[in-house]
Write a protein that holds these residues in place. Structure first.
Motif, PDB file in Angstrom:
ATOM      1  N   THR A  39       0.834  -1.196   0.000  1.00 34.64           N
ATOM      2  CA  THR A  39       0.000   0.000   0.000  1.00 34.64           C
ATOM      3  C   THR A  39       0.868   1.244   0.000  1.00 34.64           C
ATOM      4  O   THR A  39       2.086   1.171   0.184  1.00 34.64           O
ATOM      5  CB  THR A  39      -0.941  -0.009   1.229  1.00 34.64           C
ATOM      6  OG1 THR A  39      -1.880   1.051   1.099  1.00 34.64           O
ATOM      7  CG2 THR A  39      -0.168   0.117   2.524  1.00 34.64           C
ATOM      8  N   ARG A  40       0.232   2.388  -0.159  1.00 33.82           N
ATOM      9  CA  ARG A  40       0.948   3.656  -0.090  1.00 33.82           C
ATOM     10  C   ARG A  40       1.421   3.901   1.342  1.00 33.82           C
ATOM     11  O   ARG A  40       0.692   3.660   2.296  1.00 33.82           O
ATOM     12  CB  ARG A  40       0.026   4.804  -0.507  1.00 33.82           C
ATOM     13  CG  ARG A  40      -0.352   4.840  -1.970  1.00 33.82           C
ATOM     14  CD  ARG A  40       0.749   5.434  -2.825  1.00 33.82           C
ATOM     15  NE  ARG A  40       1.189   6.721  -2.355  1.00 33.82           N
ATOM     16  CZ  ARG A  40       0.871   7.873  -2.917  1.00 33.82           C
ATOM     17  NH1 ARG A  40       0.111   7.911  -3.977  1.00 33.82           N
ATOM     18  NH2 ARG A  40       1.332   9.004  -2.413  1.00 33.82           N
ATOM     19  N   ALA A  41       2.629   4.395   1.488  1.00 38.30           N
ATOM     20  CA  ALA A  41       3.199   4.652   2.811  1.00 38.30           C
ATOM     21  C   ALA A  41       2.494   5.789   3.532  1.00 38.30           C
ATOM     22  O   ALA A  41       2.515   5.843   4.763  1.00 38.30           O
ATOM     23  CB  ALA A  41       4.693   4.954   2.678  1.00 38.30           C
ATOM     24  N   THR A 116      12.935   8.229  -3.445  1.00 39.44           N
ATOM     25  CA  THR A 116      12.079   8.116  -2.270  1.00 39.44           C
ATOM     26  C   THR A 116      11.302   6.808  -2.317  1.00 39.44           C
ATOM     27  O   THR A 116      11.160   6.197  -3.368  1.00 39.44           O
ATOM     28  CB  THR A 116      11.064   9.277  -2.203  1.00 39.44           C
ATOM     29  OG1 THR A 116      10.216   9.225  -3.346  1.00 39.44           O
ATOM     30  CG2 THR A 116      11.763  10.616  -2.129  1.00 39.44           C
ATOM     31  N   GLN A 117      10.786   6.409  -1.182  1.00 41.17           N
ATOM     32  CA  GLN A 117       9.949   5.204  -1.101  1.00 41.17           C
ATOM     33  C   GLN A 117       8.538   5.644  -0.756  1.00 41.17           C
ATOM     34  O   GLN A 117       8.304   6.181   0.312  1.00 41.17           O
ATOM     35  CB  GLN A 117      10.493   4.238  -0.039  1.00 41.17           C
ATOM     36  CG  GLN A 117       9.725   2.951   0.065  1.00 41.17           C
ATOM     37  CD  GLN A 117       9.583   2.232  -1.269  1.00 41.17           C
ATOM     38  OE1 GLN A 117       8.578   2.347  -1.953  1.00 41.17           O
ATOM     39  NE2 GLN A 117      10.617   1.515  -1.635  1.00 41.17           N
ATOM     40  N   ARG A 118       7.623   5.427  -1.682  1.00 37.78           N
ATOM     41  CA  ARG A 118       6.254   5.894  -1.496  1.00 37.78           C
ATOM     42  C   ARG A 118       5.306   4.784  -1.072  1.00 37.78           C
ATOM     43  O   ARG A 118       4.123   5.022  -0.910  1.00 37.78           O
ATOM     44  CB  ARG A 118       5.747   6.538  -2.774  1.00 37.78           C
ATOM     45  CG  ARG A 118       6.532   7.775  -3.136  1.00 37.78           C
ATOM     46  CD  ARG A 118       6.075   8.377  -4.410  1.00 37.78           C
ATOM     47  NE  ARG A 118       4.691   8.801  -4.302  1.00 37.78           N
ATOM     48  CZ  ARG A 118       4.027   9.369  -5.287  1.00 37.78           C
ATOM     49  NH1 ARG A 118       4.600   9.562  -6.442  1.00 37.78           N
ATOM     50  NH2 ARG A 118       2.768   9.711  -5.138  1.00 37.78           N
ATOM     51  N   HIS A 119       5.811   3.564  -0.920  1.00 40.56           N
ATOM     52  CA  HIS A 119       4.943   2.441  -0.573  1.00 40.56           C
ATOM     53  C   HIS A 119       5.444   1.729   0.679  1.00 40.56           C
ATOM     54  O   HIS A 119       6.583   1.906   1.091  1.00 40.56           O
ATOM     55  CB  HIS A 119       4.850   1.467  -1.747  1.00 40.56           C
ATOM     56  CG  HIS A 119       4.070   2.033  -2.883  1.00 40.56           C
ATOM     57  ND1 HIS A 119       4.645   2.803  -3.855  1.00 40.56           N
ATOM     58  CD2 HIS A 119       2.749   1.968  -3.173  1.00 40.56           C
ATOM     59  CE1 HIS A 119       3.707   3.185  -4.714  1.00 40.56           C
ATOM     60  NE2 HIS A 119       2.551   2.697  -4.320  1.00 40.56           N
ATOM     61  N   ALA A 120       4.554   0.925   1.234  1.00 40.37           N
ATOM     62  CA  ALA A 120       4.885   0.136   2.425  1.00 40.37           C
ATOM     63  C   ALA A 120       4.294  -1.256   2.261  1.00 40.37           C
ATOM     64  O   ALA A 120       3.299  -1.440   1.552  1.00 40.37           O
ATOM     65  CB  ALA A 120       4.315   0.800   3.675  1.00 40.37           C
ATOM     66  N   MET A 121       4.908  -2.226   2.914  1.00 37.46           N
ATOM     67  CA  MET A 121       4.388  -3.589   2.967  1.00 37.46           C
ATOM     68  C   MET A 121       3.900  -3.830   4.388  1.00 37.46           C
ATOM     69  O   MET A 121       4.559  -3.431   5.360  1.00 37.46           O
ATOM     70  CB  MET A 121       5.466  -4.621   2.652  1.00 37.46           C
ATOM     71  CG  MET A 121       5.869  -4.679   1.214  1.00 37.46           C
ATOM     72  SD  MET A 121       4.711  -5.671   0.294  1.00 37.46           S
ATOM     73  CE  MET A 121       5.582  -5.730  -1.243  1.00 37.46           C
ATOM     74  N   ILE A 122       2.767  -4.503   4.495  1.00 41.50           N
ATOM     75  CA  ILE A 122       2.194  -4.839   5.794  1.00 41.50           C
ATOM     76  C   ILE A 122       2.098  -6.356   5.892  1.00 41.50           C
ATOM     77  O   ILE A 122       1.677  -7.014   4.949  1.00 41.50           O
ATOM     78  CB  ILE A 122       0.784  -4.225   5.930  1.00 41.50           C
ATOM     79  CG1 ILE A 122       0.832  -2.707   5.788  1.00 41.50           C
ATOM     80  CG2 ILE A 122       0.134  -4.640   7.251  1.00 41.50           C
ATOM     81  CD1 ILE A 122      -0.530  -2.054   5.651  1.00 41.50           C
TER      82      ILE A 122
END
Length: 127
Positions: A39-41, A116-122
């Motif tokens: 998802t988006r960070a 930059t990092q615009r996403h995240a993993m959950i």
């Protein structure tokens, strides 16, 4: 122990500081005994996870209408060094749809905000 849903979409419910639930339909891929979500960070669910790891997940359709019972779970943000395994799980689950989504998002990120990092993993595990 309850099984996490294995449907195409799951309703990931995070909780505000007030305790109010906020459900969101997401793609979630099984990875061992857990589910992974990309998802988006800067999304609300990531912000809410920073103050509480409590979530519920339930099978749903693309619009978020529940198709089964919710399961209590905990969610954590995945560190960058574990992303390869999580991406592989999403690729196995969603195939070409994942590859197109991921590639287009990465390309857009490089064009608009390089470096930059615009996403995240959950990662979601049953409680």
């Amino acid at each position: 122990m309850a099984e996490l849903p294995r449907s195409t979409y799951v309703s990931l419910t995070t909780f505000r500081r007030t305790g109010q639930p906020v459900p969101t339909p997401v793609w979630a891929a099984p990875d061992g005994g857990s589910l992974v979500v990309w998802t988006r960070a800067d999304s609300g669910k990531v912000k809410r996870l920073r103050h509480t790891s409590r979530v519920t997940v339930a099978p749903c359709d693309v619009r978020g209408r529940l198709l089964g019972d919710a399961v209590e779970a905990t969610a954590v943000l995945v560190p960058a060094h574990e992303w390869r395994q999580a991406r592989a799980a999403l690729a196995r689950r969603y195939g070409w749809r994942w590859r197109i989504s991921y590639t287009s998002a990465r390309l857009w990120q490089r064009l608009t905000r390089p470096g930059t990092q615009r996403h995240a993993m959950i990662r979601i595990r049953p409680a």
